[in-house]
Design an enzyme around this catalytic site. Structure first.
Site, short mmCIF file in Angstrom:
data_model
loop_
_atom_site.label_atom_id
_atom_site.label_comp_id
_atom_site.label_asym_id
_atom_site.label_seq_id
_atom_site.Cartn_x
_atom_site.Cartn_y
_atom_site.Cartn_z
N LYS A 1 0.82 -1.21 0.00
CA LYS A 1 0.00 0.00 0.00
C LYS A 1 0.86 1.28 0.00
O LYS A 1 0.43 2.32 -0.48
CB LYS A 1 -0.93 0.03 1.22
CG LYS A 1 -1.83 -1.18 1.41
CD LYS A 1 -2.84 -1.33 0.29
CE LYS A 1 -4.00 -2.26 0.63
NZ LYS A 1 -3.64 -3.67 0.71
C1 LIG Z 1 -4.39 -4.82 0.31
C2 LIG Z 1 -3.59 -6.06 0.25
C3 LIG Z 1 -3.85 -7.05 -0.70
C4 LIG Z 1 -5.00 -6.96 -1.66
O1 LIG Z 1 -4.85 -5.95 -2.62
P1 LIG Z 1 -6.11 -5.39 -3.44
O2 LIG Z 1 -5.60 -4.25 -4.20
O3 LIG Z 1 -7.13 -5.01 -2.40
O4 LIG Z 1 -6.59 -6.52 -4.28
C5 LIG Z 1 -2.99 -8.14 -0.76
N1 LIG Z 1 -1.97 -8.28 0.11
C6 LIG Z 1 -1.70 -7.36 1.05
C7 LIG Z 1 -0.57 -7.58 1.99
C8 LIG Z 1 -2.48 -6.21 1.15
O5 LIG Z 1 -2.21 -5.29 2.09
#
Ligand SMILES: *Cc1c(COP(=O)(O)O)cnc(C)c1O
Length: 497
Positions: free
Chosen positions: A113
């Site tokens: 993120k």
């Molecule tokens: C948010 C997240 C995901 C999923 O990603 P999306 O964009 O919501 O599909 C997968 N792995 C981790 C560690 C995340 O923080």
């Protein structure tokens, strides 16, 4: 370039407006009216450049109302030296011939993120200077664990912004919870809700489109925006790393320019994999997008049958950031695939709301099948994969990445497709120490989170990110828990209105 709403094609806004608003007032998501195309020559020019320079070039195709100076300011601020634990920002790790792990978790909060949320505050403040003078922006976030912390870190003490994060009280790992509840900064607030991620996300979406709140906000010189992946400003930075990964694949000799790759993504809200779809549509040679889910396999079923059905049990898994039954960003994909038929998309989303399910047209499903492969795995298989990769390749991965690696292994054995693959690695293993440790060790003596961190380090030798180690012994600042129907009041209380 302009942006429109997936639920009302007459909407036409600039990139700045799309980013400051977060979501269209009709409840739809902003999408570009046209996906910019890049040529092989364009890719060739990117190859010798740094991540920052690549990002500037790719972003300028989408953020056409930002000046070149503004884009430079934003990108250099977000990815400047020292913020990420790799000069490459998101380095590729070669796991085996034709298998490359794209480490997207080298940022300040150790999850992918950060790739978007280090940049979003710059984009948002730059954009709001154009569209919303003299207004304070309130960022409202629903999180399954990682977005919350990354958004708090990105927006902490950013002038003219306030940020409020809601997380499911029992739906995040102890490390994730501690990361959020100890957050520093004058403009931040965190609240747990009694419910799961979908409850938090629905609550936040309802607040965004509530007309009374909008009025009250106007009177107080406030405006909402979103740091969730419903915000275009979250998605566009993610397109960059797929373009950049392709350049790295060429640069390190894994492929020749023009060769196809597969991309494997552990998926929850469908944001990360959608960014890979945009990269493919722009002209990055991608053969198949492989969508990996955990036991909450609503997307696997959709991609295999054309019916999206959220009427099913919700599981709390070892990969909690993917414990999601309503994958918001799928709406964007459907809009692009159905010939931008806004009323059809609106109808499907209404059905999802009222019946919990919808079925797409044969034509849309045929396109879905030609673009995507899908699979899922449960916690047992996730842990087996962590053990296998650690034992066989001496590489320690987190639970989300393990879901992707497991699904990819099955995909390869089922299809025999050996196209070189980029596998998105979305979190550092120490964010999920309990699960990762139990996968690689059978005699655990650790009794709390930080003893587990120590034990995992002793076992693997993988360095503990200092920002996680530093949480030991810190006392939480935010201990509130609210009911889901009280989220609106929590927002008012935080803002003192
Ligand atoms: C948010 C997240 C995901 C999923 O990603 P999306 O964009 O919501 O599909 C997968 N792995 C981790 C560690 C995340 O923080």
């Amino acid at each position: 370039m302009f942006y429109t709403s997936t639920r009302d094609k007459s909407v036409r806004v600039t990139a700045s407006e799309a980013i400051t608003k977060g979501i269209s007032s009709d409840g739809g998501l902003f999408v570009p009216t046209e996906i910019p195309k890049i040529s092989e020559d364009f890719i060739k020019e990117l190859i010798p450049l740094s991540y920052i320079e690549r990002a500037k070039k790719v972003l300028s195709l989408y953020l056409t109302d930002f000046t070149a100076d503004e884009i430079s300011y934003c990108v250099e601020g977000a990815y400047k030296q020292g913020k990420f634990s790799s000069d490459k920002v998101s380095p590729l790790y070669k796991l085996a011939d034709g298998e490359y792990v794209l480490e997207l978790w080298r940022g300040p909060t150790c999850a992918f993120k950060d790739m978007a949320l280090q940049l979003l505050p710059y984009l948002l403040t730059t954009a709001s200077n154009k569209t919303l003078k003299d207004t304070e922006i309130v960022i409202l976030v629903a999180t399954s664990g990682d977005t919350g912390k990354a958004a708090l870190e990105g927006f902490k003490d950013v002038p003219n912004t306030k940020i409020l994060v809601f997380y499911p009280v029992d739906g995040v790992s102890p490390m994730q919870k501690l990361q959020m509840t100890t957050q520093e900064g004058k403009n931040v607030s965190v609240c747990a809700i009694e419910g799961n991620f979908d409850d938090a996300q629905s609550g936040v979406k309802a607040i965004f489109t509530d007309k009374d709140i909008e009025k009250k906000f106007k009177e107080n010189g406030l405006a909402f925006s979103s740091a969730n992946s419903i915000n275009w400003g979250r998605l566009v930075p993610q397109i960059v790393y797929y373009v950049s990964a392709y350049c790295d694949m060429v640069e390190n000799g894994a492929i020749a320019l023009g060769d196809e790759i597969n991309i494997v993504v552990p998926t929850g809200n469908f944001g990360n994999i959608l960014a890979a779809y945009y990269a493919k549509q722009m002209g990055i040679p991608v053969k198949t997008l492989i969508c990996a889910s955990n036991a909450n396999n609503v997307l696997t079923d959709f991609l295999k049958t054309g019916t999206y059905d959220k009427n099913r049990s919700f599981y709390c898994t070892a990969s909690p950031s993917m414990d999601i039954l309503i994958s918001s960003n799928l709406e964007r994909l459907l809009f692009h695939l159905c010939g931008e038929n806004d009323s059809l998309v609106k109808d499907w989303m209404q059905k999802l709301n009222s019946d919990g399910k919808y079925t797409v047209t044969d034509d849309v499903f045929a396109q879905v099948k030609s673009l995507f492969a899908a699979g899922y795995c449960d916690d047992t298989a996730t842990k087996e994969t962590i053990a296998e990769i650690f034992g066989g390749k001496n590489y320690l991965c987190d639970t989300h990445t393990a879901v992707a690696l497991n699904v990819y292994k099955n995909y390869k054995s089922e299809t025999g497709d050996n196209t070189p693959a980029v596998i998105a690695s979305t979190a550092n293993p120490y964010k999920f120490s309990a699960s990762v440790l139990s996968a690689v060790s059978d005699n655990i003596t650790a009794e709390n989170e930080f003893e587990m961190v120590d034990e995992l380090f002793a076992k693997s030798g993988e360095p503990v990110p200092p920002q996680l180690g530093a949480l030991k012994g810190k006392s939480p600042r935010f201990t509130n828990v609210c009911k889901k129907q009280d989220m609106k009041q929590v927002v008012f209380d935080m803002l003192g209105i």
